[in-house]
Design an enzyme around this catalytic site. Structure first.
Site, mmCIF file in Angstrom:
data_model
loop_
_atom_site.group_PDB
_atom_site.id
_atom_site.type_symbol
_atom_site.label_atom_id
_atom_site.label_comp_id
_atom_site.label_asym_id
_atom_site.label_seq_id
_atom_site.Cartn_x
_atom_site.Cartn_y
_atom_site.Cartn_z
ATOM 1 N N HIS A 1 -0.616 -2.166 -3.322
ATOM 2 C CA HIS A 1 -1.467 -3.279 -2.916
ATOM 3 C C HIS A 1 -0.963 -4.583 -3.536
ATOM 4 O O HIS A 1 -0.889 -4.712 -4.754
ATOM 5 C CB HIS A 1 -2.910 -3.024 -3.346
ATOM 6 C CG HIS A 1 -3.554 -1.903 -2.616
ATOM 7 N ND1 HIS A 1 -4.625 -1.194 -3.119
ATOM 8 C CD2 HIS A 1 -3.277 -1.340 -1.409
ATOM 9 C CE1 HIS A 1 -4.991 -0.269 -2.254
ATOM 10 N NE2 HIS A 1 -4.179 -0.327 -1.211
ATOM 11 N N SER B 1 -2.010 1.340 -6.434
ATOM 12 C CA SER B 1 -2.649 0.032 -6.554
ATOM 13 C C SER B 1 -2.676 -0.330 -8.033
ATOM 14 O O SER B 1 -1.638 -0.292 -8.691
ATOM 15 C CB SER B 1 -4.043 0.048 -5.923
ATOM 16 O OG SER B 1 -4.604 -1.250 -5.892
ATOM 17 N N ASP C 1 -8.340 3.614 -0.828
ATOM 18 C CA ASP C 1 -7.229 3.605 0.115
ATOM 19 C C ASP C 1 -6.307 4.788 -0.181
ATOM 20 O O ASP C 1 -5.971 5.059 -1.333
ATOM 21 C CB ASP C 1 -6.461 2.279 0.006
ATOM 22 C CG ASP C 1 -5.414 2.126 1.085
ATOM 23 O OD1 ASP C 1 -5.521 2.804 2.131
ATOM 24 O OD2 ASP C 1 -4.498 1.306 0.899
#
Length: 218
Positions: free
Chosen positions: A60, A33, A153
């Site tokens: 992401h 991310s 995540d």
């Protein structure tokens, strides 16, 4: 080149031999991310053109804005990089990037799937979805890598790969712009190995059978 972090087999604790047979593993799945674009570029730039495993990437992305991520990573990589497409087979030596607003999944038949299932937390694509699908499809033949990123995540997904007998790697804190995702993989998911980007690229080559591991110093 050789690993300088001690025996990879000792770090993993799964009885891996010093020179793994080629194609012992089925795919590499990578999640990142914030801060991840730079690290992904560093790792891909260090992998040789004959790297024998498919690489699937979730970063992401904005669900509404177009992205040039596949093109940007392709500039750094000696492997072909493209957006993942529904139903295509994951071919060794290619890099597949999850498109915006779709989860990327690896199916048991070796083909890719794209899903518009609910986001995981705020994210679609989500790292957990990819990793959990790889654990289900490949079992002990999956290699999961969590790179720089905020929030958590990837934690459940890395745990799924580890529980299935696969190899799990997290980026170290010193090289991470945002350490929350790697920290979750380490503290909760139980990453086997913690390394900086250059050593992650080297470890992937050892696992793929391209490099022999350097024994630890006495």
């Amino acid at each position: 080149m050789s690993l300088t972090y001690g025996p990879l087999s000792a770090s993993i604790g799964r009885g891996m031999s010093a020179a793994p047979a080629p194609l012992r593993y089925g795919a590499v799945v990578i999640g990142a991310s914030a801060g991840g674009v730079r690290v992904l570029g560093e790792i891909l730039a260090l992998l040789p053109a004959d790297f024998p495993l498919p690489i699937l990437i979730v970063l992401h992305l904005s669900r509404t804005q177009d992205s040039r991520l596949a093109e940007v990573l392709g500039y750094r990589s000696r492997l072909p990089v493209a957006w993942a497409r529904w139903g295509e087979r994951a071919v060794p030596g290619r890099v597949y990037v999850a498109p915006r607003d779709r989860h990327l999944l690896l199916q048991s038949n070796g083909r890719l799937a794209l899903s518009n299932a609910d986001p995981v937390a705020w994210w679609r694509p989500a790292v957990d979805r990819l990793f959990e699908s790889a654990a289900a499809a490949l079992g002990p033949r999956a290699i999961g890598v969590v790179l720089s990123g905020a929030l958590w995540d990837g934690t459940r997904g890395i745990a799924a790969i580890r529980e299935a007998g696969g190899v799990t790697i997290a980026q170290d804190e010193q090289s991470s712009d945002h350490f929350e995702m790697p920290a979750g993989a380490i503290d909760i998911g139980g990453a086997d190995i913690v390394l900086p980007p250059a050593k992650i690229a080297e470890a992937l080559q050892v696992l793929a059978g391209l490099l022999a591991e350097k024994p630890a110093a006495a």
